[in-house]
Design an enzyme around this catalytic site. Structure first.
Site, mmCIF file in Angstrom:
data_model
loop_
_atom_site.group_PDB
_atom_site.id
_atom_site.type_symbol
_atom_site.label_atom_id
_atom_site.label_comp_id
_atom_site.label_asym_id
_atom_site.label_seq_id
_atom_site.Cartn_x
_atom_site.Cartn_y
_atom_site.Cartn_z
ATOM 1 N N LEU A 37 1.909 -13.408 -10.767
ATOM 2 C CA LEU A 37 2.448 -13.343 -9.400
ATOM 3 C C LEU A 37 2.870 -14.711 -8.880
ATOM 4 C CD1 LEU A 37 -0.116 -10.831 -7.832
ATOM 5 C CD2 LEU A 37 2.108 -10.341 -8.889
ATOM 6 N N HIS A 38 3.971 -14.709 -8.126
ATOM 7 C CA HIS A 38 4.474 -15.934 -7.500
ATOM 8 C C HIS A 38 4.860 -15.610 -6.054
ATOM 9 C CE1 HIS A 38 8.361 -14.066 -8.133
ATOM 10 N NE2 HIS A 38 8.143 -13.996 -9.439
ATOM 11 N N GLU A 39 5.407 -16.601 -5.361
ATOM 12 C CA GLU A 39 5.738 -16.436 -3.940
ATOM 13 C C GLU A 39 6.710 -15.281 -3.688
ATOM 14 O OE1 GLU A 39 4.985 -17.381 -0.779
ATOM 15 O OE2 GLU A 39 3.194 -18.164 -1.745
ATOM 16 N N GLY A 40 7.580 -14.980 -4.666
ATOM 17 C CA GLY A 40 8.511 -13.856 -4.501
ATOM 18 C C GLY A 40 7.738 -12.554 -4.358
ATOM 19 N N HIS A 41 6.755 -12.351 -5.247
ATOM 20 C CA HIS A 41 5.915 -11.145 -5.159
ATOM 21 C C HIS A 41 5.137 -11.138 -3.826
ATOM 22 C CE1 HIS A 41 5.902 -11.680 -9.745
ATOM 23 N NE2 HIS A 41 6.479 -10.512 -9.571
ATOM 24 N N ASP A 154 16.234 -8.446 -8.587
ATOM 25 C CA ASP A 154 16.606 -7.527 -9.674
ATOM 26 C C ASP A 154 17.468 -6.431 -9.054
ATOM 27 O OD1 ASP A 154 14.729 -8.533 -11.980
ATOM 28 O OD2 ASP A 154 13.524 -8.496 -10.175
ATOM 29 N N VAL A 180 13.210 -14.784 -2.908
ATOM 30 C CA VAL A 180 12.581 -16.064 -2.561
ATOM 31 C C VAL A 180 12.964 -17.077 -3.628
ATOM 32 C CG1 VAL A 180 10.395 -17.269 -2.165
ATOM 33 C CG2 VAL A 180 10.659 -14.891 -1.450
ATOM 34 N N SER A 189 10.663 -16.591 -10.471
ATOM 35 C CA SER A 189 10.528 -15.582 -11.508
ATOM 36 C C SER A 189 9.319 -15.937 -12.362
ATOM 37 C CB SER A 189 11.788 -15.576 -12.377
ATOM 38 O OG SER A 189 11.534 -14.891 -13.588
ATOM 39 N N SER A 190 8.616 -14.907 -12.826
ATOM 40 C CA SER A 190 7.472 -15.170 -13.714
ATOM 41 C C SER A 190 7.934 -15.927 -14.949
ATOM 42 C CB SER A 190 6.813 -13.860 -14.130
ATOM 43 O OG SER A 190 6.467 -13.113 -12.990
HETATM 44 P P1 AMP Z 1 8.427 -8.334 -11.726
HETATM 45 O O1 AMP Z 1 6.963 -8.654 -11.709
HETATM 46 O O2 AMP Z 1 9.289 -9.444 -12.221
HETATM 47 O O3 AMP Z 1 8.727 -6.999 -12.370
HETATM 48 O O4 AMP Z 1 8.851 -8.171 -10.212
HETATM 49 C C1 AMP Z 1 8.189 -7.272 -9.348
HETATM 50 C C2 AMP Z 1 8.989 -7.135 -8.074
HETATM 51 O O5 AMP Z 1 9.128 -8.413 -7.455
HETATM 52 C C3 AMP Z 1 10.427 -6.620 -8.335
HETATM 53 O O6 AMP Z 1 10.765 -5.695 -7.306
HETATM 54 C C4 AMP Z 1 11.243 -7.889 -8.233
HETATM 55 O O7 AMP Z 1 12.585 -7.662 -7.841
HETATM 56 C C5 AMP Z 1 10.489 -8.675 -7.184
HETATM 57 N N1 AMP Z 1 10.775 -10.108 -7.303
HETATM 58 C C6 AMP Z 1 10.753 -10.852 -8.440
HETATM 59 N N2 AMP Z 1 11.117 -12.119 -8.171
HETATM 60 C C7 AMP Z 1 11.364 -12.179 -6.835
HETATM 61 C C8 AMP Z 1 11.795 -13.220 -5.950
HETATM 62 N N3 AMP Z 1 12.024 -14.448 -6.378
HETATM 63 N N4 AMP Z 1 11.944 -12.916 -4.647
HETATM 64 C C9 AMP Z 1 11.705 -11.663 -4.181
HETATM 65 N N5 AMP Z 1 11.309 -10.648 -4.965
HETATM 66 C C10 AMP Z 1 11.145 -10.894 -6.276
#
Ligand code: AMP
Length: 282
Positions: A37-41, A154, A180, A189-190
């Site tokens: 997990l990162h700030e986007g999540h 995405d 984000v 991104s992870s």
């Molecule tokens: P993931 O873990 O990469 O499958 O992402 C899980 C959810 O987080 C998906 O709906 C992604 O679109 C969203 N996500 C990933 N990166 C970001 C980001 N930088 N900003 C906002 N949402 C994100």
């Protein structure tokens, strides 16, 4: 901490907790993730907290949506660190099932949401969307949340899930949340954490090129503009797979540059790491 994070690994257990919420009229928001997990999540989780009384995050690295075994093996995993972040941001529930648990009782579907499923990521990552749609469908069947939050990062994935939801999960409301970015503009991104420091430096050219492409209203034909941007990316050390402008509602390709619903989509490699991003045309 106002409430402890409750962690579930079994469908039965998470359902029991959510049923109790539903019975009491408590609204549940769901944020599916693959962890690391990162700030986007966390932004998605905070948005969910604004409109839902309970927030549920899933962490499941879905083998079916990886079309490349190396990508799956090297995908970052950090459950302990993730749990800490979820606790700190006040998330209520974590669902972290294994593959057997998620796919038990699966009724297989031939996912077909038309041309939008076959272009871009659909073309370059065969089987990816079918795997993604299978897992999101399973998770929504298991969890039946009132609200679902996904990232614009995405965009094509979100486009497909919106269609999945409106066809199969009509009680769930879909929310698209903005991307984000790091201070240099790189979308979080992870996968970013797999970049070496030099590669990370190279990757910072990507948002620059995408944003200047999205802003400038110069009188240059569409294909020439995209070609120039591809050259800029290549010169910076990035290897594009595609760079396209499409209509964000239909995902149809645009013949001409358009600020009316136009969106620029990129996928490509920095070293061995594949990055994707998209920006709206201004
Ligand atoms: P993931 O873990 O990469 O499958 O992402 C899980 C959810 O987080 C998906 O709906 C992604 O679109 C969203 N996500 C990933 N990166 C970001 C980001 N930088 N900003 C906002 N949402 C994100």
């Amino acid at each position: 901490m106002a409430h402890p994070l409750r962690i579930f690994k079994k469908n039965f257990d998470v359902r029991e907790a959510l049923n109790a919420d539903r019975d009491r009229g408590v609204s549940v928001g769901f944020v599916p993730t693959m962890g690391a997990l990162h700030e986007g999540h966390l932004h998605l989780i905070r948005q969910a907290k604004e409109s839902c009384e309970r927030v549920l995050v899933s962490i499941f690295v879905n083998p079916r949506q990886f079309n490349n075994a190396d990508d799956l093996n090297r995908y970052p995993r950090n459950l302990e660190g993730d749990i800490k972040k979820l606790e700190d941001c006040g998330c209520h529930y974590l669902f972290a099932p294994d593959e057997q648990e998620v796919y038990q009782d699966e009724v297989k579907h031939n996912w077909n949401f038309g041309e939008g499923q076959r272009v871009m990521e659909g073309l370059f990552r065969p089987g990816h969307f079918e795997g993604m749609l299978s897992v999101v469908h399973q998770l929504l069947n298991i969890l039946q949340p009132h609200h679902l939050f996904m990232g614009e990062k995405d965009f094509q994935q979100a486009w497909l899930v919106q269609r999945l939801v409106s066809r199969f999960h009509t009680a769930t409301r879909f929310h698209l949340i903005n991307t984000v970015r790091e201070s240099d503009g790189l979308a979080m991104s992870s996968r970013n954490r797999l970049l070496t420091p030099t590669e990370r430096q190279i990757a910072s050219a990507l948002p620059n090129v995408l944003f200047s492409l999205s802003e400038k209203t110069v009188n240059v034909p569409k294909n020439e503009r995209l070609q120039m941007a591809i050259e800029q990316l290549t010169n910076a050390g990035i290897r594009p797979e595609y760079l396209e402008i499409r209509n964000e509602v239909s995902l149809n390709t645009l013949d001409q540059w358009s600020s009316d619903g136009g969106r620029i989509f990129f996928a490509g490699f920095v070293g061995e790491i594949r990055l994707i991003d998209n920006v709206r045309v201004q």
